[in-house]
Design an enzyme around this catalytic site. Sequence first.
Site, PDB file in Angstrom:
ATOM      1  NE  ARG A  50      42.449  40.995  40.982  1.00  0.00           N
ATOM      2  CZ  ARG A  50      42.389  39.759  41.501  1.00  0.00           C
ATOM      3  NH1 ARG A  50      41.298  39.027  41.343  1.00  0.00           N
ATOM      4  NH2 ARG A  50      43.402  39.270  42.165  1.00  0.00           N
ATOM      5  CE  LYS A 149      43.397  40.305  45.769  1.00  0.00           C
ATOM      6  NZ  LYS A 149      42.605  39.537  46.724  1.00  0.00           N
ATOM      7  CD  GLU A 182      34.057  37.422  46.657  1.00  0.00           C
ATOM      8  OE1 GLU A 182      34.886  36.998  45.833  1.00  0.00           O
ATOM      9  OE2 GLU A 182      34.026  38.601  47.041  1.00  0.00           O
TER      10      GLU A 182
HETATM   11  N1  PXG Z   1      37.420  36.677  46.349  1.00  0.00           N
HETATM   12  C1  PXG Z   1      38.055  37.381  47.308  1.00  0.00           C
HETATM   13  C2  PXG Z   1      37.256  38.225  48.230  1.00  0.00           C
HETATM   14  C3  PXG Z   1      39.451  37.306  47.432  1.00  0.00           C
HETATM   15  O1  PXG Z   1      40.067  38.012  48.382  1.00  0.00           O
HETATM   16  C4  PXG Z   1      39.477  35.764  45.561  1.00  0.00           C
HETATM   17  C5  PXG Z   1      38.098  35.901  45.490  1.00  0.00           C
HETATM   18  C6  PXG Z   1      40.183  34.940  44.528  1.00  0.00           C
HETATM   19  O2  PXG Z   1      40.759  35.772  43.545  1.00  0.00           O
HETATM   20  P1  PXG Z   1      42.067  35.352  42.750  1.00  0.00           P
HETATM   21  O3  PXG Z   1      42.331  36.494  41.851  1.00  0.00           O
HETATM   22  O4  PXG Z   1      43.153  35.159  43.777  1.00  0.00           O
HETATM   23  O5  PXG Z   1      41.752  34.106  42.028  1.00  0.00           O
HETATM   24  C7  PXG Z   1      40.181  36.463  46.561  1.00  0.00           C
HETATM   25  C8  PXG Z   1      41.649  36.252  46.712  1.00  0.00           C
HETATM   26  C9  PXG Z   1      43.903  34.315  51.637  1.00  0.00           C
HETATM   27  C10 PXG Z   1      43.778  35.550  50.797  1.00  0.00           C
HETATM   28  O6  PXG Z   1      44.761  34.309  52.545  1.00  0.00           O
HETATM   29  C11 PXG Z   1      43.034  35.585  49.606  1.00  0.00           C
HETATM   30  C12 PXG Z   1      42.951  36.784  48.873  1.00  0.00           C
HETATM   31  C13 PXG Z   1      43.580  37.868  49.374  1.00  0.00           C
HETATM   32  C14 PXG Z   1      44.304  37.815  50.534  1.00  0.00           C
HETATM   33  C15 PXG Z   1      44.426  36.667  51.258  1.00  0.00           C
HETATM   34  O7  PXG Z   1      43.165  33.367  51.416  1.00  0.00           O
HETATM   35  N2  PXG Z   1      42.256  37.034  47.689  1.00  0.00           N
END
Ligand code: PXG
Length: 289
Positions: A50, A149, A182
Amino acid sequence: MKVLINGRLVDEKDATVSVFDHGLLYGDGVFEGIRVYHNRVFVLDRHIDRLYRSAKAIALEIPLSKEDMAAAVVRTCKANQIENGYVRLVVTRGVGTLGLNPYLCKEPQIIVIAAGIQLYPVELYEEGLSIITVGTMRNHPEAINPRIKSLNYLNNVLAKIEALNSGVMECVMLNPQGYVAEASGDNIFVVKGRTLITPPTWCGALEGITREVVMELAPELGYTVKEDVLTRYDLYTADEVFLTGTAAEIIGVGVIDRRPIGIGKPGPVTVQLAERFKEFTRVEGTLIE
Ligand code: PXG
Protein backbone atom coordinates in the site's frame (compact mmCIF):
# COMPACT_ATOMS: atom_id res chain seq x y z
CA MET A 1 14.77 4.93 21.09
CA LYS A 2 16.56 4.51 17.78
CA VAL A 3 14.95 5.85 14.62
CA LEU A 4 15.92 4.72 11.15
CA ILE A 5 16.45 7.59 8.71
CA ASN A 6 17.66 6.78 5.21
CA GLY A 7 19.22 3.56 6.32
CA ARG A 8 20.94 4.97 9.44
CA LEU A 9 19.83 4.16 12.95
CA VAL A 10 20.10 7.32 14.99
CA ASP A 11 19.13 8.32 18.48
CA GLU A 12 15.65 9.86 18.61
CA LYS A 13 17.03 13.28 19.55
CA ASP A 14 19.06 13.27 16.33
CA ALA A 15 16.18 11.96 14.23
CA THR A 16 15.34 15.18 12.41
CA VAL A 17 14.28 16.36 8.98
CA SER A 18 14.89 19.69 7.27
CA VAL A 19 12.47 22.60 7.54
CA PHE A 20 12.64 22.62 3.73
CA ASP A 21 11.29 19.08 3.50
CA HIS A 22 8.12 19.12 1.43
CA GLY A 23 6.66 16.61 3.86
CA LEU A 24 6.58 19.44 6.38
CA LEU A 25 5.92 22.33 4.01
CA TYR A 26 3.13 20.69 2.02
CA GLY A 27 2.18 17.38 3.64
CA ASP A 28 3.86 15.94 0.56
CA GLY A 29 4.62 12.32 1.34
CA VAL A 30 3.09 9.00 2.31
CA PHE A 31 3.03 6.80 5.37
CA GLU A 32 1.97 3.55 7.00
CA GLY A 33 1.01 2.58 10.53
CA ILE A 34 1.90 -1.05 11.27
CA ARG A 35 1.44 -3.29 14.32
CA VAL A 36 3.86 -5.70 15.89
CA TYR A 37 2.34 -8.63 17.78
CA HIS A 38 4.34 -11.28 19.60
CA ASN A 39 7.60 -10.46 17.88
CA ARG A 40 6.05 -10.47 14.41
CA VAL A 41 5.33 -7.55 12.11
CA PHE A 42 1.68 -8.05 11.26
CA VAL A 43 0.75 -8.25 7.54
CA LEU A 44 3.93 -6.37 6.66
CA ASP A 45 3.85 -7.07 2.94
CA ARG A 46 0.36 -5.62 2.59
CA HIS A 47 1.50 -2.42 4.28
CA ILE A 48 4.56 -2.20 2.07
CA ASP A 49 2.41 -2.74 -1.04
CA ARG A 50 0.00 0.00 0.00
CA LEU A 51 2.89 2.37 0.76
CA TYR A 52 4.24 1.91 -2.76
CA ARG A 53 0.75 2.34 -4.28
CA SER A 54 0.32 5.59 -2.33
CA ALA A 55 3.77 6.75 -3.43
CA LYS A 56 3.03 5.89 -7.05
CA ALA A 57 -0.23 7.82 -6.88
CA ILE A 58 1.64 10.98 -5.89
CA ALA A 59 4.50 10.36 -8.36
CA LEU A 60 6.99 9.81 -5.56
CA GLU A 61 9.62 7.28 -6.48
CA ILE A 62 10.89 5.43 -3.43
CA PRO A 63 14.62 4.74 -3.89
CA LEU A 64 14.42 1.36 -2.17
CA SER A 65 13.05 -2.02 -3.18
CA LYS A 66 10.01 -3.36 -1.35
CA GLU A 67 12.19 -6.11 0.12
CA ASP A 68 14.66 -3.59 1.50
CA MET A 69 11.81 -1.49 2.88
CA ALA A 70 10.37 -4.52 4.68
CA ALA A 71 13.85 -5.34 6.03
CA ALA A 72 14.20 -1.74 7.27
CA VAL A 73 11.00 -2.12 9.30
CA VAL A 74 12.17 -5.40 10.84
CA ARG A 75 15.61 -3.94 11.55
CA THR A 76 14.15 -0.94 13.38
CA CYS A 77 11.91 -3.19 15.49
CA LYS A 78 14.87 -5.35 16.38
CA ALA A 79 17.05 -2.36 17.28
CA ASN A 80 14.35 -1.17 19.69
CA GLN A 81 13.47 -4.63 21.01
CA ILE A 82 9.85 -4.18 20.06
CA GLU A 83 7.83 -7.34 20.70
CA ASN A 84 4.46 -5.66 20.72
CA GLY A 85 4.13 -2.18 19.37
CA TYR A 86 3.47 0.20 16.56
CA VAL A 87 5.63 1.16 13.61
CA ARG A 88 5.31 4.42 11.73
CA LEU A 89 6.84 4.27 8.29
CA VAL A 90 7.10 7.66 6.59
CA VAL A 91 8.39 8.64 3.17
CA THR A 92 8.57 12.37 2.56
CA ARG A 93 9.22 14.11 -0.75
CA GLY A 94 12.47 15.41 0.77
CA VAL A 95 14.20 18.78 0.73
CA GLY A 96 13.17 21.19 -2.00
CA THR A 97 12.73 24.91 -2.45
CA LEU A 98 9.97 26.96 -0.85
CA GLY A 99 8.05 26.56 -4.12
CA LEU A 100 5.64 23.71 -4.76
CA ASN A 101 7.65 21.95 -7.48
CA PRO A 102 8.11 18.39 -6.20
CA TYR A 103 10.59 17.60 -8.96
CA LEU A 104 13.14 19.85 -7.28
CA CYS A 105 13.14 17.47 -4.31
CA LYS A 106 15.92 15.04 -5.07
CA GLU A 107 16.10 12.81 -2.03
CA PRO A 108 12.99 11.32 -0.39
CA GLN A 109 13.41 10.85 3.35
CA ILE A 110 12.64 7.34 4.55
CA ILE A 111 11.84 7.23 8.24
CA VAL A 112 10.97 4.22 10.41
CA ILE A 113 9.86 4.75 14.00
CA ALA A 114 9.16 1.67 16.13
CA ALA A 115 7.43 2.47 19.38
CA GLY A 116 4.92 1.26 21.92
CA ILE A 117 1.26 1.79 21.26
CA GLN A 118 -1.32 3.87 23.08
CA LEU A 119 -4.48 1.79 22.96
CA TYR A 120 -8.08 2.85 23.44
CA PRO A 121 -9.07 2.02 27.05
CA VAL A 122 -10.31 -1.60 27.34
CA GLU A 123 -13.71 -0.44 28.68
CA LEU A 124 -14.42 1.11 25.29
CA TYR A 125 -14.14 -2.27 23.61
CA GLU A 126 -16.71 -3.65 26.04
CA GLU A 127 -19.07 -0.68 26.12
CA GLY A 128 -18.67 0.44 22.53
CA LEU A 129 -17.59 3.74 21.06
CA SER A 130 -19.87 6.71 20.88
CA ILE A 131 -19.38 8.59 17.62
CA ILE A 132 -21.04 11.33 15.57
CA THR A 133 -21.44 12.19 11.91
CA VAL A 134 -19.40 15.29 11.15
CA GLY A 135 -19.85 18.12 8.67
CA THR A 136 -16.31 17.85 7.32
CA MET A 137 -16.73 15.66 4.25
CA ARG A 138 -14.09 13.22 3.06
CA ASN A 139 -11.86 14.55 0.29
CA HIS A 140 -13.28 14.31 -3.20
CA PRO A 141 -11.39 11.51 -4.99
CA GLU A 142 -10.29 13.94 -7.68
CA ALA A 143 -8.95 16.35 -5.05
CA ILE A 144 -6.92 13.96 -2.90
CA ASN A 145 -8.00 10.39 -3.40
CA PRO A 146 -8.73 8.87 0.03
CA ARG A 147 -7.06 5.68 -1.15
CA ILE A 148 -3.75 7.50 -0.84
CA LYS A 149 -2.37 7.27 2.67
CA SER A 150 -0.64 10.63 2.39
CA LEU A 151 0.92 12.91 4.97
CA ASN A 152 -1.82 15.40 4.17
CA TYR A 153 -4.27 14.45 6.92
CA LEU A 154 -5.90 17.83 7.46
CA ASN A 155 -9.20 16.53 6.16
CA ASN A 156 -9.18 13.87 8.88
CA VAL A 157 -7.80 16.23 11.52
CA LEU A 158 -10.65 18.68 10.90
CA ALA A 159 -13.15 15.85 11.26
CA LYS A 160 -11.44 14.69 14.46
CA ILE A 161 -11.65 18.23 15.88
CA GLU A 162 -15.42 18.20 15.33
CA ALA A 163 -15.69 14.86 17.10
CA LEU A 164 -13.51 15.88 20.05
CA ASN A 165 -15.28 19.23 20.40
CA SER A 166 -18.54 17.31 20.67
CA GLY A 167 -17.16 15.07 23.39
CA VAL A 168 -16.63 11.90 21.34
CA MET A 169 -13.43 10.24 20.14
CA GLU A 170 -14.31 9.26 16.58
CA CYS A 171 -16.65 10.26 13.81
CA VAL A 172 -18.30 9.15 10.60
CA MET A 173 -17.23 11.10 7.53
CA LEU A 174 -19.51 11.26 4.51
CA ASN A 175 -18.25 11.72 0.97
CA PRO A 176 -19.25 14.66 -1.25
CA GLN A 177 -22.33 12.68 -2.43
CA GLY A 178 -23.46 12.19 1.15
CA TYR A 179 -22.60 8.50 1.33
CA VAL A 180 -20.75 7.04 4.30
CA ALA A 181 -17.00 6.97 3.65
CA GLU A 182 -15.15 5.99 6.82
CA ALA A 183 -14.11 7.26 10.25
CA SER A 184 -11.31 9.81 10.67
CA GLY A 185 -8.74 7.07 11.25
CA ASP A 186 -10.63 3.83 10.77
CA ASN A 187 -12.84 2.01 8.28
CA ILE A 188 -16.48 1.32 9.06
CA PHE A 189 -18.64 -1.81 8.80
CA VAL A 190 -22.37 -2.36 9.24
CA VAL A 191 -23.80 -5.71 10.32
CA LYS A 192 -27.25 -6.73 9.04
CA GLY A 193 -28.18 -10.27 10.02
CA ARG A 194 -25.25 -12.40 8.90
CA THR A 195 -24.03 -9.90 6.32
CA LEU A 196 -21.21 -7.38 6.77
CA ILE A 197 -21.33 -4.29 4.59
CA THR A 198 -18.54 -1.75 4.17
CA PRO A 199 -18.35 1.17 1.75
CA PRO A 200 -16.41 0.52 -1.47
CA THR A 201 -13.21 2.55 -1.74
CA TRP A 202 -14.81 4.78 -4.41
CA CYS A 203 -17.06 6.09 -1.64
CA GLY A 204 -14.01 7.63 0.01
CA ALA A 205 -12.60 4.82 2.11
CA LEU A 206 -8.96 4.03 2.56
CA GLU A 207 -8.04 0.50 1.45
CA GLY A 208 -7.63 -0.38 5.10
CA ILE A 209 -5.49 -3.41 5.85
CA THR A 210 -7.59 -4.35 8.88
CA ARG A 211 -10.69 -3.94 6.71
CA GLU A 212 -9.14 -6.32 4.17
CA VAL A 213 -8.25 -8.89 6.86
CA VAL A 214 -11.79 -8.74 8.30
CA MET A 215 -13.24 -9.24 4.82
CA GLU A 216 -11.12 -12.39 4.48
CA LEU A 217 -11.76 -13.83 7.95
CA ALA A 218 -15.52 -13.19 8.09
CA PRO A 219 -16.56 -15.74 5.41
CA GLU A 220 -14.70 -18.46 7.36
CA LEU A 221 -17.08 -17.71 10.24
CA GLY A 222 -20.08 -18.01 7.94
CA TYR A 223 -20.70 -14.33 7.23
CA THR A 224 -21.36 -12.78 3.85
CA VAL A 225 -19.26 -9.71 3.10
CA LYS A 226 -20.35 -6.99 0.70
CA GLU A 227 -18.99 -3.65 -0.39
CA ASP A 228 -21.97 -1.36 -0.85
CA VAL A 229 -23.02 2.25 -0.71
CA LEU A 230 -24.16 3.18 2.80
CA THR A 231 -26.12 6.16 4.06
CA ARG A 232 -26.75 7.23 7.63
CA TYR A 233 -30.05 5.34 7.37
CA ASP A 234 -28.02 2.13 7.16
CA LEU A 235 -26.00 3.06 10.23
CA TYR A 236 -29.00 4.00 12.36
CA THR A 237 -30.91 0.84 11.40
CA ALA A 238 -27.94 -1.56 11.58
CA ASP A 239 -27.83 -4.53 13.95
CA GLU A 240 -24.22 -3.61 14.69
CA VAL A 241 -21.61 -1.12 13.55
CA PHE A 242 -17.88 -1.52 14.09
CA LEU A 243 -14.70 0.26 13.08
CA THR A 244 -11.45 -1.33 11.92
CA GLY A 245 -7.92 0.04 11.95
CA THR A 246 -4.36 -0.90 12.73
CA ALA A 247 -4.40 0.94 16.05
CA ALA A 248 -8.04 0.29 17.04
CA GLU A 249 -8.19 -3.26 15.63
CA ILE A 250 -11.95 -4.04 15.72
CA ILE A 251 -14.02 -1.82 17.96
CA GLY A 252 -17.79 -1.87 18.31
CA VAL A 253 -19.84 1.30 18.06
CA GLY A 254 -22.64 1.67 20.61
CA VAL A 255 -24.01 5.08 19.75
CA ILE A 256 -24.04 7.25 16.61
CA ASP A 257 -25.37 10.81 16.76
CA ARG A 258 -26.72 10.00 20.22
CA ARG A 259 -28.81 7.13 18.83
CA PRO A 260 -28.20 3.64 20.18
CA ILE A 261 -27.11 1.23 17.46
CA GLY A 262 -28.59 -2.26 17.81
CA ILE A 263 -28.32 -3.20 21.47
CA GLY A 264 -26.36 -0.01 22.20
CA LYS A 265 -23.07 -1.82 22.75
CA PRO A 266 -20.84 -4.15 20.73
CA GLY A 267 -23.00 -6.98 19.40
CA PRO A 268 -22.19 -10.70 19.11
CA VAL A 269 -20.88 -10.50 15.55
CA THR A 270 -18.44 -7.73 16.43
CA VAL A 271 -17.28 -9.67 19.50
CA GLN A 272 -16.77 -12.85 17.49
CA LEU A 273 -14.86 -11.07 14.72
CA ALA A 274 -12.65 -9.30 17.26
CA GLU A 275 -11.77 -12.65 18.83
CA ARG A 276 -11.00 -14.22 15.47
CA PHE A 277 -8.87 -11.22 14.54
CA LYS A 278 -6.94 -11.52 17.78
CA GLU A 279 -6.23 -15.18 17.07
CA PHE A 280 -4.96 -14.24 13.62
CA THR A 281 -2.54 -11.67 15.11
CA ARG A 282 -0.97 -14.51 17.10
CA VAL A 283 0.00 -16.52 14.02
CA GLU A 284 0.48 -14.02 11.19
CA GLY A 285 3.48 -11.80 10.68
CA THR A 286 7.09 -11.42 9.66
CA LEU A 287 9.31 -12.69 12.43
CA ILE A 288 11.69 -10.14 13.96
CA GLU A 289 15.02 -11.92 14.20
N1 PXG B 1 -9.03 5.09 7.25
C1 PXG B 1 -8.14 6.07 7.53
C2 PXG B 1 -8.41 7.45 7.04
C3 PXG B 1 -6.99 5.79 8.27
O1 PXG B 1 -6.11 6.76 8.53
C4 PXG B 1 -7.72 3.48 8.42
C5 PXG B 1 -8.83 3.83 7.67
C6 PXG B 1 -7.52 2.04 8.80
O2 PXG B 1 -6.58 1.44 7.94
P1 PXG B 1 -5.66 0.24 8.42
O3 PXG B 1 -4.83 -0.08 7.24
O4 PXG B 1 -4.85 0.75 9.58
O5 PXG B 1 -6.56 -0.87 8.80
C7 PXG B 1 -6.78 4.47 8.76
C8 PXG B 1 -5.63 4.13 9.65
C9 PXG B 1 -4.80 6.87 14.63
C10 PXG B 1 -4.25 6.75 13.24
O6 PXG B 1 -4.09 7.42 15.50
C11 PXG B 1 -4.85 5.94 12.26
C12 PXG B 1 -4.29 5.88 10.97
C13 PXG B 1 -3.20 6.65 10.73
C14 PXG B 1 -2.63 7.43 11.70
C15 PXG B 1 -3.13 7.49 12.97
O7 PXG B 1 -5.92 6.44 14.88
N2 PXG B 1 -4.73 5.17 9.86
